[in-house]
Design an enzyme around this catalytic site. Structure first.
Site, PDB file in Angstrom:
ATOM      1  N   SER A  86       0.684  -1.252  -0.018  1.00 15.52           N
ATOM      2  CA  SER A  86      -0.108  -0.047   0.062  1.00 15.52           C
ATOM      3  C   SER A  86       0.661   1.190  -0.038  1.00 15.52           C
ATOM      4  O   SER A  86       1.728   1.405  -0.763  1.00 15.52           O
ATOM      5  CB  SER A  86      -0.892  -0.081   1.297  1.00 15.52           C
ATOM      6  N   ASP A 216      -9.135  -6.116  -4.047  1.00 13.36           N
ATOM      7  CA  ASP A 216      -8.791  -5.106  -3.476  1.00 13.36           C
ATOM      8  C   ASP A 216      -9.751  -4.060  -3.610  1.00 13.36           C
ATOM      9  O   ASP A 216     -10.001  -3.532  -4.473  1.00 13.36           O
ATOM     10  CB  ASP A 216      -7.443  -4.631  -3.847  1.00 13.36           C
ATOM     11  N   HIS A 244      -7.441  -6.085   0.333  1.00 15.99           N
ATOM     12  CA  HIS A 244      -6.173  -5.348   0.419  1.00 15.99           C
ATOM     13  C   HIS A 244      -5.148  -5.867   1.434  1.00 15.99           C
ATOM     14  O   HIS A 244      -3.835  -5.154   1.264  1.00 15.99           O
ATOM     15  CB  HIS A 244      -6.915  -3.763   0.986  1.00 15.99           C
TER      16      HIS A 244
END
Length: 266
Positions: A86, A216, A244
Site C-alpha cells: 500500500s 482489493d 487489500h
C-alpha cells in the site's frame, strides 16, 4: 512449502502500509521463515510499537527512517528483497533510490509504485483519480493539527472502513485485531508535493515486481494494472480472492508469489 537451502536463502524486508505495523506480517513472516528465509518486519515511524508521535514526523523521509537505518546497517556485499504494501510503496522506493546496490528487487503489493520520471505526488494524485472517494467511510475521521498556517491532516480508519474496504475477506478475529492495532495516519501530501522524481540511477536501476490483489477495495485493481503497464516491472503476480490485506487473507499464496519472485533474482 519447499525448504530453501543455503544458496537459495533470501532476506526479505517487509514494509507495512499506512496505519499498520510489523504486526500485520505475522502470518507471512512465519511462512517465509519456515522455508529458511531471513525476514525483517519493521515498524515505520508513528506505526506499530514505534514511539514517535505524528507531530514529531514531518516528512516521508522521517516516516521511513527506521527502514533507512536498517538499510544503512546492511553490509555492502549483502542484498535484500524489499517488500512494500500500500503506502509502503513510497517507502521502499525511497530505500531503492538511496541504497540501490543493497537491493536485488523491490516488490510492491497492492501498492503505489512510482517511476523515475514523475514526482511522487503524481502517483499520490493518481490514487485519488482512480478512487475519488479515497478513504471515505461513515466512520473514518479526518482531523487537522499543527500550526494554522501549515495544518497537517490525520486520518483515523474506523471499524466499518477496516472491515469493508481493507479486511473484507479476513476472519472476524483478524478484523478485531486490526481494530485494536491500527494507528492514525498522515500521508505527508505536502512533503510529497515538494519531492522530485526518484532517480534513474538509483531507484530506476533496481528491478521491480508487483503483486496484484484481485479483490482489493481500498487500492483500485484497475490502478494496480495501470501501474504495471505504465511504470513497468520485471515480475508480476496476481492473487485471486485477495483483499487489500493479502498477508492476512491469503498468506500462503502471497508467500508463494514472493518465493517465486525471489528465485528469479540474484
Amino acid at each position: 512449502m519447499e525448504v530453501a537451502n543455503a544458496t537459495q536463502q533470501k532476506h526479505f524486508v517487509l514494509v507495512h502500509g499506512a496505519g499498520h505495523g510489523a504486526w500485520c506480517w505475522y502470518k507471512l513472516k512465519s511462512l517465509l521463515e519456515s522455508s529458511r528465509h531471513k525476514v525483517t518486519a519493521i515498524d515505520l515511524a508513528t506505526s506499530g510499537v514505534n514511539p514517535k508521535r505524528l507531530d514529531e514526523v514531518d516528512t516521508l523521509q522521517d516516516y521511513c527512517l527506521p527502514l533507512l537505518e536498517l538499510m544503512a546497517a546492511i553490509p555492502q556485499d549483502d542484498k535484500v528483497i524489499v517488500v512494500g504494501h500500500s503506502y509502503g510503496g513510497f517507502c521502499i522506493a525511497l530505500a531503492m533510490d538511496l541504497y540501490p546496490k543493497k537491493i536485488s528487487i523491490g516488490v510492491f503489493i497492492g501498492s503505489i509504485m512510482p517511476d523515475s520520471t514523475h514526482p511522487p505526488i503524481y502517483f499520490f494524485n493518481q490514487y485519488y483519480e482512480w478512487n475519488p472517494d479515497g478513504d471515505d467511510s461513515p466512520d473514518t475521521k479526518v482531523e487537522t493539527y499543527g500550526c494554522p498556517d501549515q495544518p497537517r491532516t490525520v486520518i483515523h480508519f474506523g471499524p466499518i472502513y477496516l472491515s469493508t474496504k481493507l479486511y473484507q475477506n479476513c476472519t472476524s478475529e483478524e478484523i478485531e485485531l486490526a481494530k485494536v492495532l491500527v494507528r492514525p495516519v498522515t500521508l505527508f501530501s505536502e512533503d510529497l508535493s515538494k519531492l522530485k522524481a526518484f532517480s534513474e540511477e538509483g531507484y530506476g536501476s533496481v528491478k521491480r515486481g508487483y503483486i496484484i490483489c484481485s479483490e482489493d477495495k481500498a487500492f483500485p485493481v484497475g490502478l494496480q494494472h495501470w501501474l504495471v503497464d505504465n511504470v513497468g516491472v520485471s515480475e508480476v503476480k496476481e492473487i485471486k480472492g485477495a483483499d487489500h490485506m493479502p498477508m492476512i487473507s491469503k498468506p500462503q499464496e502471497l508467500c508463494q508469489c514472493l518465493v517465486e519472485i525471489a528465485e528469479k533474482v540474484v
